[in-house]
Design an enzyme around this catalytic site. Structure first.
Site, PDB file in Angstrom:
ATOM      1  N   ARG A  55       0.858  -1.180   0.000  1.00  0.00           N
ATOM      2  CA  ARG A  55       0.000   0.000   0.000  1.00  0.00           C
ATOM      3  C   ARG A  55       0.899   1.236   0.000  1.00  0.00           C
ATOM      4  O   ARG A  55       2.115   1.136   0.145  1.00  0.00           O
ATOM      5  CB  ARG A  55      -0.989   0.015   1.179  1.00  0.00           C
ATOM      6  CG  ARG A  55      -0.652  -0.715   2.413  1.00  0.00           C
ATOM      7  CD  ARG A  55       0.376  -0.070   3.315  1.00  0.00           C
ATOM      8  NE  ARG A  55       0.171   1.352   3.493  1.00  0.00           N
ATOM      9  CZ  ARG A  55       1.126   2.204   3.734  1.00  0.00           C
ATOM     10  NH1 ARG A  55       2.386   1.797   3.800  1.00  0.00           N
ATOM     11  NH2 ARG A  55       0.882   3.478   3.899  1.00  0.00           N
ATOM     12  N   GLY A  56       0.271   2.387  -0.204  1.00  0.00           N
ATOM     13  CA  GLY A  56       1.019   3.614  -0.426  1.00  0.00           C
ATOM     14  C   GLY A  56       1.088   3.878  -1.914  1.00  0.00           C
ATOM     15  O   GLY A  56       1.495   2.999  -2.693  1.00  0.00           O
ATOM     16  N   ALA A  57       0.693   5.073  -2.332  1.00  0.00           N
ATOM     17  CA  ALA A  57       0.533   5.352  -3.762  1.00  0.00           C
ATOM     18  C   ALA A  57       1.781   5.043  -4.594  1.00  0.00           C
ATOM     19  O   ALA A  57       1.682   4.353  -5.617  1.00  0.00           O
ATOM     20  CB  ALA A  57       0.088   6.804  -3.957  1.00  0.00           C
ATOM     21  N   ARG A  98      -6.952  -0.592  -7.146  1.00  0.00           N
ATOM     22  CA  ARG A  98      -7.230   0.529  -6.241  1.00  0.00           C
ATOM     23  C   ARG A  98      -7.563   1.751  -7.097  1.00  0.00           C
ATOM     24  O   ARG A  98      -6.761   2.128  -7.948  1.00  0.00           O
ATOM     25  CB  ARG A  98      -6.024   0.872  -5.350  1.00  0.00           C
ATOM     26  CG  ARG A  98      -5.532  -0.180  -4.384  1.00  0.00           C
ATOM     27  CD  ARG A  98      -6.476  -0.469  -3.221  1.00  0.00           C
ATOM     28  NE  ARG A  98      -6.710   0.643  -2.330  1.00  0.00           N
ATOM     29  CZ  ARG A  98      -5.956   0.960  -1.269  1.00  0.00           C
ATOM     30  NH1 ARG A  98      -4.869   0.262  -0.993  1.00  0.00           N
ATOM     31  NH2 ARG A  98      -6.291   1.964  -0.482  1.00  0.00           N
ATOM     32  N   ASP A 242      -2.276  10.640  -2.226  1.00  0.00           N
ATOM     33  CA  ASP A 242      -2.561   9.598  -3.205  1.00  0.00           C
ATOM     34  C   ASP A 242      -2.939  10.179  -4.558  1.00  0.00           C
ATOM     35  O   ASP A 242      -2.772   9.521  -5.578  1.00  0.00           O
ATOM     36  CB  ASP A 242      -3.673   8.691  -2.691  1.00  0.00           C
ATOM     37  CG  ASP A 242      -3.161   7.717  -1.646  1.00  0.00           C
ATOM     38  OD1 ASP A 242      -2.966   6.542  -1.993  1.00  0.00           O
ATOM     39  OD2 ASP A 242      -2.926   8.130  -0.497  1.00  0.00           O
ATOM     40  N   ASN A 252      -5.944  12.110   0.210  1.00  0.00           N
ATOM     41  CA  ASN A 252      -5.010  11.344   1.036  1.00  0.00           C
ATOM     42  C   ASN A 252      -5.817  10.505   2.023  1.00  0.00           C
ATOM     43  O   ASN A 252      -7.045  10.528   2.028  1.00  0.00           O
ATOM     44  CB  ASN A 252      -4.039  12.289   1.759  1.00  0.00           C
ATOM     45  CG  ASN A 252      -2.870  11.545   2.376  1.00  0.00           C
ATOM     46  OD1 ASN A 252      -2.251  10.704   1.731  1.00  0.00           O
ATOM     47  ND2 ASN A 252      -2.577  11.817   3.633  1.00  0.00           N
TER      48      ASN A 252
END
Length: 352
Positions: A55-57, A98, A242, A252
């Protein structure tokens, strides 16, 4: 850049390429267990993204790029004449994993561009393209760290939200990279991290990363942020993003908007740190950003999951902070203070 070079920058790596596939650190198990899982198909990488193993853009975009490599490897082995058609199907699967993180779509487009010029075995060229995305993100992290640290100066305390470190990026971090760089300059006393419900990325991941670097950190409940700001312990809130709209609105992790409102009331400044690939120039304002909502079961106690229950849950995992509440947006291409359509347009010119 080799995996050894990545590890020289960060104590942890979210993603590692091996000949067998993509090694993904399962972040759902941290901090208790450090477990890498190998994915050897594009569909497997898409599932790893959707399930929040990764995870995390920025990290999502990097993982998707490697997913394209895996898809191409399998497709070329099956049918060397028509592999590109199969990879387009894999790209569509990865794109659905996502919806909010624009880095995902940016990375997939980069891989599609690389794919267009390939004749013969696609794996060497696509793997080189994926590695460039990974390496460029790390370089951007390091540049943003220095730019942001120069702004924070001699800051007594900062508050951060969610996880924006090496676990969420190609290494080092966005907002957490700024915090790391500021700490290494001796210009920061303490980091405060929200727990970040409902997945507790702050409680599980951010304080764990800070502990790995021996940076003093204090964890607080999300609902304690206003009281912390009132105490005077923090002068800046530093977060990632994000997706950033062309006018400077920022999507975000859920709770960022609340922190922005609280910060403005208490005279605390807000910094957003993200690579230029997070800016979606085709999205005019935050009103146009699709905000992901996840399964209500992530919030509800099992007692309320029965078919006869009258209790539901609303589970948006992002929110949108208006540009008017943001003091600075830091990218590797430059810093925008008091973001607006005009100042963002200037940034776009620098990034070209």
């Amino acid at each position: 850049m080799s995996d050894h070079s990545f590890s020289a920058v960060s104590a942890v790596q979210a993603l590692k390429w091996s000949d067998g596939g993509l090694e993904v650190l399962d972040q759902r198990l941290l901090p208790g267990d450090v477990v890498y899982q190998i994915f050897d198909t594009a569909a497997g990488v898409a599932e790893a993204i959707a399930s929040m193993r990764v995870r995390g853009a920025p990290a999502i975009g990097i993982a998707a790029a490697y997913g394209v490599v895996l898809g191409a490897r399998a497709a070329y082995a099956r049918d060397p004449a028509h592999w590109k058609r199969a990879v387009e199907d894999d790209i569509a699967v990865l794109a659905r994993s996502r919806p909010t993180a624009v880095n995902l779509f940016w990375a997939l487009e980069r891989m599609r561009e690389a794919m267009a010029a390939i004749e013969g075995d696609p794996v060497p060229a696509l793997l080189a393209a994926a590695r460039r995305i990974h390496e460029d993100d790390l370089a951007a992290n390091l540049a943003m760290g220095e730019l942001g640290a120069a702004i924070l100066g001699g800051c007594k305390g900062v508050l951060t939200h969610c996880n924006t470190g090496a676990l969420a990026t190609g290494g080092y971090g966005t907002a957490l990279g700024v915090i790391r760089s500021t700490w290494r300059r001796g210009a920061l006393e303490r980091v405060y991290a929200t727990e970040t419900r409902p997945w507790s990325q702050g409680a599980r991941l951010t304080v764990w990363e800070l502990g790995q670097d021996r940076i003093p950190a204090t964890l607080l409940a999300d609902s304690a942020a206003a009281w912390l700001m009132k105490s005077g312990a923090v002068q800046w809130v530093v977060v990632g993003a994000d997706r950033i709209a062309a006018n400077g609105d920022v999507a975000n992790k859920i709770g960022t908007y609340s922190l922005a409102v609280l910060a403005r009331h208490h005279g605390v400044k807000l910094m957003v740190v993200a690579p230029i690939s997070t800016v979606d120039w085709a999205t005019a304002t935050g009103e146009d950003i699709v905000v992901e909502e996840r399964d209500p079961r992530e919030l509800l106690h099992p007692l309320f999951l029965g078919s006869d229950s009258v209790i539901g849950a609303w589970n948006p995992v992002f929110d949108v902070t208006p540009a008017a509440l943001i003091d600075a947006i830091v990218t590797e291409a430059g810093v925008v203070t008091n973001p607006s359509p005009d100042t963002m347009a200037t940034l776009r010119g620098k990034a070209r």
